[in-house]
Structures are given as structure tokens and as C-alpha cells.
Design a protein around this motif. Structure first.
Motif, PDB file in Angstrom:
ATOM      1  N   LEU A  42       0.827  -1.208   0.000  1.00 23.70           N
ATOM      2  CA  LEU A  42       0.000   0.000   0.000  1.00 23.70           C
ATOM      3  C   LEU A  42       0.864   1.262   0.000  1.00 23.70           C
ATOM      4  O   LEU A  42       1.670   1.487   0.907  1.00 23.70           O
ATOM      5  N   TRP A  43       0.677   2.065  -1.054  1.00 26.77           N
ATOM      6  CA  TRP A  43       1.305   3.376  -1.155  1.00 26.77           C
ATOM      7  C   TRP A  43       0.287   4.444  -0.776  1.00 26.77           C
ATOM      8  O   TRP A  43      -0.781   4.517  -1.373  1.00 26.77           O
ATOM      9  N   ALA A  44       0.619   5.274   0.200  1.00 29.59           N
ATOM     10  CA  ALA A  44      -0.225   6.412   0.563  1.00 29.59           C
ATOM     11  C   ALA A  44       0.439   7.683   0.039  1.00 29.59           C
ATOM     12  O   ALA A  44       1.591   7.974   0.395  1.00 29.59           O
ATOM     13  N   VAL A  45      -0.274   8.404  -0.812  1.00 28.93           N
ATOM     14  CA  VAL A  45       0.246   9.652  -1.367  1.00 28.93           C
ATOM     15  C   VAL A  45      -0.607  10.775  -0.790  1.00 28.93           C
ATOM     16  O   VAL A  45      -1.776  10.948  -1.150  1.00 28.93           O
ATOM     17  N   PHE A  46      -0.035  11.547   0.119  1.00 23.71           N
ATOM     18  CA  PHE A  46      -0.806  12.507   0.908  1.00 23.71           C
ATOM     19  C   PHE A  46      -0.443  13.942   0.567  1.00 23.71           C
ATOM     20  O   PHE A  46       0.729  14.313   0.547  1.00 23.71           O
ATOM     21  N   GLN A  47      -1.488  14.735   0.318  1.00 25.96           N
ATOM     22  CA  GLN A  47      -1.323  16.175   0.134  1.00 25.96           C
ATOM     23  C   GLN A  47      -1.950  16.876   1.337  1.00 25.96           C
ATOM     24  O   GLN A  47      -3.179  16.933   1.465  1.00 25.96           O
ATOM     25  N   PRO A  48      -1.145  17.376   2.279  1.00 21.67           N
ATOM     26  CA  PRO A  48      -1.713  18.079   3.435  1.00 21.67           C
ATOM     27  C   PRO A  48      -2.590  19.241   2.973  1.00 21.67           C
ATOM     28  O   PRO A  48      -2.282  19.899   1.978  1.00 21.67           O
ATOM     29  N   HIS A  49      -3.656  19.484   3.715  1.00 23.36           N
ATOM     30  CA  HIS A  49      -4.621  20.515   3.305  1.00 23.36           C
ATOM     31  C   HIS A  49      -4.624  21.671   4.290  1.00 23.36           C
ATOM     32  O   HIS A  49      -5.062  21.527   5.435  1.00 23.36           O
ATOM     33  N   THR A  50      -4.145  22.771   3.882  1.00 28.26           N
ATOM     34  CA  THR A  50      -4.024  24.047   4.594  1.00 28.26           C
ATOM     35  C   THR A  50      -2.917  24.000   5.664  1.00 28.26           C
ATOM     36  O   THR A  50      -2.703  22.997   6.330  1.00 28.26           O
ATOM     37  N   TYR A  51      -2.253  25.135   5.801  1.00 34.76           N
ATOM     38  CA  TYR A  51      -1.168  25.264   6.779  1.00 34.76           C
ATOM     39  C   TYR A  51      -1.699  25.171   8.203  1.00 34.76           C
ATOM     40  O   TYR A  51      -1.084  24.546   9.064  1.00 34.76           O
ATOM     41  N   SER A  52      -2.836  25.809   8.445  1.00 30.83           N
ATOM     42  CA  SER A  52      -3.375  25.825   9.808  1.00 30.83           C
ATOM     43  C   SER A  52      -3.745  24.427  10.291  1.00 30.83           C
ATOM     44  O   SER A  52      -3.466  24.056  11.438  1.00 30.83           O
ATOM     45  N   ARG A  53      -4.366  23.623   9.407  1.00 33.73           N
ATOM     46  CA  ARG A  53      -4.734  22.266   9.803  1.00 33.73           C
ATOM     47  C   ARG A  53      -3.482  21.420  10.030  1.00 33.73           C
ATOM     48  O   ARG A  53      -3.413  20.638  10.977  1.00 33.73           O
ATOM     49  N   THR A  54      -2.506  21.565   9.152  1.00 33.19           N
ATOM     50  CA  THR A  54      -1.272  20.790   9.308  1.00 33.19           C
ATOM     51  C   THR A  54      -0.589  21.117  10.627  1.00 33.19           C
ATOM     52  O   THR A  54      -0.105  20.215  11.335  1.00 33.19           O
ATOM     53  N   ALA A  55      -0.573  22.395  10.991  1.00 30.55           N
ATOM     54  CA  ALA A  55       0.051  22.795  12.253  1.00 30.55           C
ATOM     55  C   ALA A  55      -0.763  22.318  13.451  1.00 30.55           C
ATOM     56  O   ALA A  55      -0.212  21.782  14.422  1.00 30.55           O
ATOM     57  N   ALA A  56      -2.076  22.477  13.388  1.00 35.78           N
ATOM     58  CA  ALA A  56      -2.934  22.129  14.522  1.00 35.78           C
ATOM     59  C   ALA A  56      -2.950  20.622  14.792  1.00 35.78           C
ATOM     60  O   ALA A  56      -3.031  20.192  15.946  1.00 35.78           O
ATOM     61  N   LEU A  57      -2.867  19.826  13.732  1.00 38.37           N
ATOM     62  CA  LEU A  57      -2.966  18.368  13.880  1.00 38.37           C
ATOM     63  C   LEU A  57      -1.623  17.681  13.621  1.00 38.37           C
ATOM     64  O   LEU A  57      -1.585  16.478  13.350  1.00 38.37           O
ATOM     65  N   PHE A  58      -0.561  18.433  13.732  1.00 40.72           N
ATOM     66  CA  PHE A  58       0.770  17.941  13.398  1.00 40.72           C
ATOM     67  C   PHE A  58       1.080  16.615  14.088  1.00 40.72           C
ATOM     68  O   PHE A  58       1.472  15.628  13.435  1.00 40.72           O
ATOM     69  N   ASP A  59       0.899  16.554  15.395  1.00 43.46           N
ATOM     70  CA  ASP A  59       1.233  15.339  16.152  1.00 43.46           C
ATOM     71  C   ASP A  59       0.368  14.159  15.740  1.00 43.46           C
ATOM     72  O   ASP A  59       0.843  13.018  15.688  1.00 43.46           O
ATOM     73  N   ALA A  60      -0.900  14.428  15.457  1.00 47.16           N
ATOM     74  CA  ALA A  60      -1.804  13.343  15.060  1.00 47.16           C
ATOM     75  C   ALA A  60      -1.427  12.771  13.700  1.00 47.16           C
ATOM     76  O   ALA A  60      -1.586  11.567  13.451  1.00 47.16           O
ATOM     77  N   PHE A  61      -0.913  13.614  12.815  1.00 49.09           N
ATOM     78  CA  PHE A  61      -0.502  13.138  11.493  1.00 49.09           C
ATOM     79  C   PHE A  61       0.688  12.180  11.569  1.00 49.09           C
ATOM     80  O   PHE A  61       0.878  11.352  10.683  1.00 49.09           O
ATOM     81  N   LEU A  62       1.494  12.304  12.610  1.00 54.80           N
ATOM     82  CA  LEU A  62       2.736  11.542  12.687  1.00 54.80           C
ATOM     83  C   LEU A  62       2.507  10.028  12.689  1.00 54.80           C
ATOM     84  O   LEU A  62       3.355   9.279  12.199  1.00 54.80           O
ATOM     85  N   THR A  63       1.385   9.579  13.225  1.00 53.02           N
ATOM     86  CA  THR A  63       1.097   8.137  13.272  1.00 53.02           C
ATOM     87  C   THR A  63      -0.096   7.748  12.407  1.00 53.02           C
ATOM     88  O   THR A  63      -0.518   6.596  12.426  1.00 53.02           O
ATOM     89  N   ALA A  64      -0.635   8.696  11.649  1.00 47.05           N
ATOM     90  CA  ALA A  64      -1.849   8.418  10.867  1.00 47.05           C
ATOM     91  C   ALA A  64      -1.594   7.463   9.710  1.00 47.05           C
ATOM     92  O   ALA A  64      -2.534   6.846   9.193  1.00 47.05           O
ATOM     93  N   PHE A  65      -0.347   7.318   9.297  1.00 47.18           N
ATOM     94  CA  PHE A  65      -0.026   6.521   8.104  1.00 47.18           C
ATOM     95  C   PHE A  65       0.641   5.185   8.433  1.00 47.18           C
ATOM     96  O   PHE A  65       1.228   4.555   7.563  1.00 47.18           O
ATOM     97  N   ASP A  66       0.514   4.763   9.673  1.00 48.52           N
ATOM     98  CA  ASP A  66       1.217   3.553  10.112  1.00 48.52           C
ATOM     99  C   ASP A  66       0.798   2.307   9.338  1.00 48.52           C
ATOM    100  O   ASP A  66       1.569   1.347   9.241  1.00 48.52           O
ATOM    101  N   GLN A  67      -0.421   2.292   8.785  1.00 46.62           N
ATOM    102  CA  GLN A  67      -0.889   1.102   8.072  1.00 46.62           C
ATOM    103  C   GLN A  67      -0.433   1.051   6.616  1.00 46.62           C
ATOM    104  O   GLN A  67      -0.675   0.062   5.923  1.00 46.62           O
ATOM    105  N   ALA A  68       0.223   2.112   6.151  1.00 47.47           N
ATOM    106  CA  ALA A  68       0.739   2.134   4.780  1.00 47.47           C
ATOM    107  C   ALA A  68       2.164   1.596   4.751  1.00 47.47           C
ATOM    108  O   ALA A  68       2.928   1.759   5.708  1.00 47.47           O
ATOM    109  N   ASP A  69       2.526   0.939   3.652  1.00 44.68           N
ATOM    110  CA  ASP A  69       3.898   0.446   3.499  1.00 44.68           C
ATOM    111  C   ASP A  69       4.839   1.561   3.080  1.00 44.68           C
ATOM    112  O   ASP A  69       6.003   1.597   3.509  1.00 44.68           O
ATOM    113  N   HIS A  70       4.366   2.447   2.221  1.00 42.69           N
ATOM    114  CA  HIS A  70       5.164   3.559   1.713  1.00 42.69           C
ATOM    115  C   HIS A  70       4.307   4.826   1.754  1.00 42.69           C
ATOM    116  O   HIS A  70       3.112   4.773   1.451  1.00 42.69           O
TER     117      HIS A  70
END
Length: 259
Positions: A151-179
């Protein structure tokens, strides 16, 4: 039940002496956390407080429940979403048979686990998920629908404010992807004022194979070089990152001579 807005659905289990044993599938918070509760309820309870379910209605609900499980495999949608749709239909007074028929005919929506196509053995799917919880759910659905696939996950973060606010949550959000490939942030309506970038996000992740790609062309080139037959490529985000999947599909079709 007096409160017709509750996300509950009654499904027949067995029939004894002409009466159905009804099981209530109640979703606490409907999408937020607690595990699904299942408990037997008296037969006289019904979704819209109109008396006991008839035998054919009970059977129809059981069929609908099974359809919901099948739809998990087909579209990647969690069963509670399908059951919730049926519960809402019941609350609105829609005949159970008609609701089940509509569910069986439903073919999914654009940008929600949308299969863009397959070429050279690579399956390409797009999903609007751009929140960590959505991403986890979408990746989990992909794992269920396509077990054993890389599984390849290709992610485009959406907006600077959301990326900053949820930064820590994003760090483990992709654990189920291989790449994982992460593109630059899609600004949408915003100006860059947070000091957070996609490369910062990638640097903070502990994922064994997460990379920052500076352009869509770089993402497509990486996938063309490294994705193999049988792999699953899932583009994620609320911006225009779906174009990566479309461009990849076109290039793969060209290589096959099928475009």
C-alpha cells in the motif's frame, strides 16, 4: 424508541414461536469511539415506535446487515455507515425493503474510496480524507478490501493551519501504509504563516518509508519507478492531489498500450 434520531438498527436473529428476537446495534457517538454494543431487545421495540417488526421486515433487516458487511469489502466503507443510513431511512419512514434495495444499488461516491483505474497490475484509488482520523479509517478500509497488497499512501496536506494544529496526530496516521509520499501543503484559502511545511511533517514521522516529494511530477516518477504489479496506490487529501493518481494511471496505460 421514542427518540427517532438515535443511530440504532434492529436486526432479526432468530424466530421463535412466531416472534423475532431483535438485536440492537447501537453506536455510541456514531463514529467517535466506544465499541459497538449488541444486546437483545424485546420484540415489541421497533426503529420508529410503530409496533413489532413483521417477519419479512426482520428478514430484510438481516439481509441489509449482511449487505453492509459486503459493502465494507466492496467500497471500503465501515458497516456502521451503511447501518446508519438504514437507521436514518427507518426514522424518515422509508419502507425497509425500499431502503435495502437502494443500498444494494449504491455504487459509491466521487472522491470517497473512488477507484480511478488499474493498469500494469497497479490499482489506483482516490479518497478525500485529509484529517488524521479519516486517513486512518481509509487506510484500514484499504487493508480490509485489499489484504496482502503493498500500500502506497500519497498525501497532500490541506491548509497550513490544519497541518500545524494536527501535526502530532498526522505523525502516526499513516502507520498502516507500506510507503508514504507527502507533497507540499495545499494552501487553499490561506497564506503561509505557521512556519510548518510538508518536509517538517516528514522529518518528524517515525514511519520506515516516508518521503517528501516536492512536485506532482516527482511523485508520479517515484511511483512509476517503484510501484509493482499488485500494489495499491491511494491518493489522500482535499486538494488536487488526485491528479497524481490520474497522471500515474495515464502513464501506466501508455506503457501497456491501453490508453
Amino acid at each position: 424508541m421514542a427518540d427517532s434520531t438515535r443511530a440504532s438498527l434492529w436486526v432479526a436473529g432468530t424466530t421463535v414461536a412466531g416472534g423475532a428476537v431483535i438485536w440492537a446495534f447501537s453506536y455510541a457517538g456514531f463514529g467517535f469511539a466506544s465499541a459497538m454494543l449488541a444486546r437483545p431487545l424485546p420484540v415489541w421495540l421497533s426503529p420508529v415506535d410503530r409496533g413489532p417488526l413483521l417477519a419479512w421486515e426482520a428478514v430484510a433487516l438481516l439481509v441489509a446487515f449482511l449487505l453492509a458487511l459486503l459493502c465494507l469489502r466492496r467500497f471500503g466503507a465501515p458497516p456502521q455507515l451503511w447501518l446508519g443510513a438504514l437507521a436514518a431511512s427507518a426514522a424518515a419512514g422509508v419502507e425497509i425493503g425500499a431502503a435495502c434495495g437502494a443500498l444494494a444499488r449504491f455504487r459509491g461516491t466521487v472522491r470517497r474510496f473512488e477507484v480511478k483505474g488499474q493498469a500494469a497490475g497497479v490499482t489506483i484509488i482516490d479518497d478525500y480524507a485529509h484529517h488524521p482520523t479519516e486517513i486512518r479509517a481509509t487506510l484500514a478500509a484499504a487493508r480490509l478490501k485489499y489484504p496482502g497488497r503493498t500500500l502506497w499512501a500519497v498525501f497532500q496536506p490541506h491548509t497550513y493551519s490544519r497541518t500545524a494544529a494536527l501535526f502530532d496526530a498526522f505523525l502516526t496516521a499513516f502507520d498502516q501504509a507500506d510507503h508514504v509520499l507527502v507533497t507540499p501543503i495545499y494552501a487553499a484559502r490561506e497564506e503561509e504563516t505557521t512556519g510548518v511545511s510538508a518536509s517538517d511533517l516528514v522529518a518528524a514521522m517515525a514511519h520506515p518509508d516516508v518521503r517528501h516529494v516536492s512536485t506532482f511530477a516527482e511523485a508520479v516518477a517515484t511511483l512509476l519507478q517503484e510501484a509493482r504489479s499488485g500494489d495499491l496506490v491511494l491518493t489522500l487529501g482535499a486538494g488536487d492531489g488526485y491528479r497524481i493518481g490520474e497522471q500515474l494511471l495515464a502513464r501506466l496505460q501508455e506503457s501497456e498500450g491501453t490508453s
